[in-house]
Design a protein around this motif. Structure first.
Motif, PDB file in Angstrom:
ATOM      1  N   GLN A 149     -30.528  29.707 -30.039  1.00  0.00           N
ATOM      2  CA  GLN A 149     -29.997  30.285 -28.807  1.00  0.00           C
ATOM      3  C   GLN A 149     -30.287  31.774 -28.701  1.00  0.00           C
ATOM      4  O   GLN A 149     -30.613  32.287 -27.622  1.00  0.00           O
ATOM      5  N   SER A 150     -30.181  32.478 -29.827  1.00  0.00           N
ATOM      6  CA  SER A 150     -30.450  33.925 -29.787  1.00  0.00           C
ATOM      7  C   SER A 150     -31.913  34.198 -29.453  1.00  0.00           C
ATOM      8  O   SER A 150     -32.233  35.188 -28.764  1.00  0.00           O
ATOM      9  N   ASP A 176     -32.280  33.638 -25.675  1.00  0.00           N
ATOM     10  CA  ASP A 176     -31.694  34.761 -24.949  1.00  0.00           C
ATOM     11  C   ASP A 176     -32.565  36.006 -25.047  1.00  0.00           C
ATOM     12  O   ASP A 176     -32.669  36.772 -24.083  1.00  0.00           O
ATOM     13  N   ARG A 177     -33.181  36.181 -26.177  1.00  0.00           N
ATOM     14  CA  ARG A 177     -33.967  37.397 -26.388  1.00  0.00           C
ATOM     15  C   ARG A 177     -35.341  37.346 -25.739  1.00  0.00           C
ATOM     16  O   ARG A 177     -35.791  38.329 -25.139  1.00  0.00           O
TER      17      ARG A 177
END
Length: 215
Positions: free
Chosen positions: A14-15, A18-19
């Motif tokens: 997920q990170s 998002d990034r």
């Protein structure tokens, strides 16, 4: 030639979305997110991240637009550089060079039986695999080498694997000659690069593992 690589991570999934997703267009995001498995989503995303990072870091190219040729091979618009992306299992790689190329990596899955793919081999290739001490490694050597050639050629699925042979890291498809070269990234994967340009045989290869903290 620059060869960038990285590995997927469920913990970071997920990170990473998002990034990195905001750096790409809505159309690219849709293509990435169309996959059902998180592994495929992340592999697709990381391939594009590696290309973006490689162009910016090693060629000082920040804004780049990619296109797709009639044979569906991607290319860089308005630049004389070439790239190719491959991924398998947990590994994503991107090669960038000043000449056309193809790259392929294959996870050496011990559960794969080469006998299931004999219809995609020539008799000589099948015999070579059969005679090898490590049949799994020999099979994936055959597979990655040919896939790299097909990607360098740009014919995709239109070019059957058994329609040509690679002998001494060279082969000919119609009137075009191709050269292959083995690469090593990880002991669990077989990798090859290919090009119609002989430079691929002696070119200095710079391998770089991509890590988030250095992006």
């Amino acid at each position: 030639m620059i060869i960038l690589y990285t590995f997927i991570s469920e913990e970071k999934h997920q990170s990473r979305l998002d990034r990195y997703l905001p750096a790409f267009s809505q159309e690219v995001n849709q293509n990435i997110l169309r996959y059902r498995r998180w592994q495929d989503v992340q592999l697709s995303l990381l391939g594009k991240v590696l290309l973006q990072y490689g162009l910016k870091t090693y060629y000082n190219i920040s804004d780049v637009e990619t296109g797709v040729l009639p044979n569906k091979k991607p290319y860089l618009k308005d630049h004389h550089l070439h790239f190719n992306i491959s991924h398998s299992k947990e590994l994503a790689v991107c090669a960038i060079a000043e000449y056309p190329l193809g790259i392929d990596v294959e996870f050496r899955d011990p559960k794969i039986n080469y006998q299931d793919f004999i219809f995609q081999m020539t008799a000589r290739e099948l015999q070579k695999i059969h005679d090898a001490e490590d049949k799994t490694k020999e099979f994936f050597t055959y597979w990655a080498r040919k896939e790299a050639v097909i990607k360098a050629h740009g014919a995709g699925m239109m070019l059957p694997l058994d329609s040509f042979e690679v002998v001494n890291n060279e082969c000919r498809i119609e009137e075009e000659k191709f050269f292959t070269r083995e690469i090593f990234i990880h002991e669990d994967y077989q990798g090859y690069i290919a090009s119609s340009d002989q430079k691929v045989k002696q070119d200095v290869l710079l391998f770089k593992r991509f890590e988030e903290e250095i992006s």
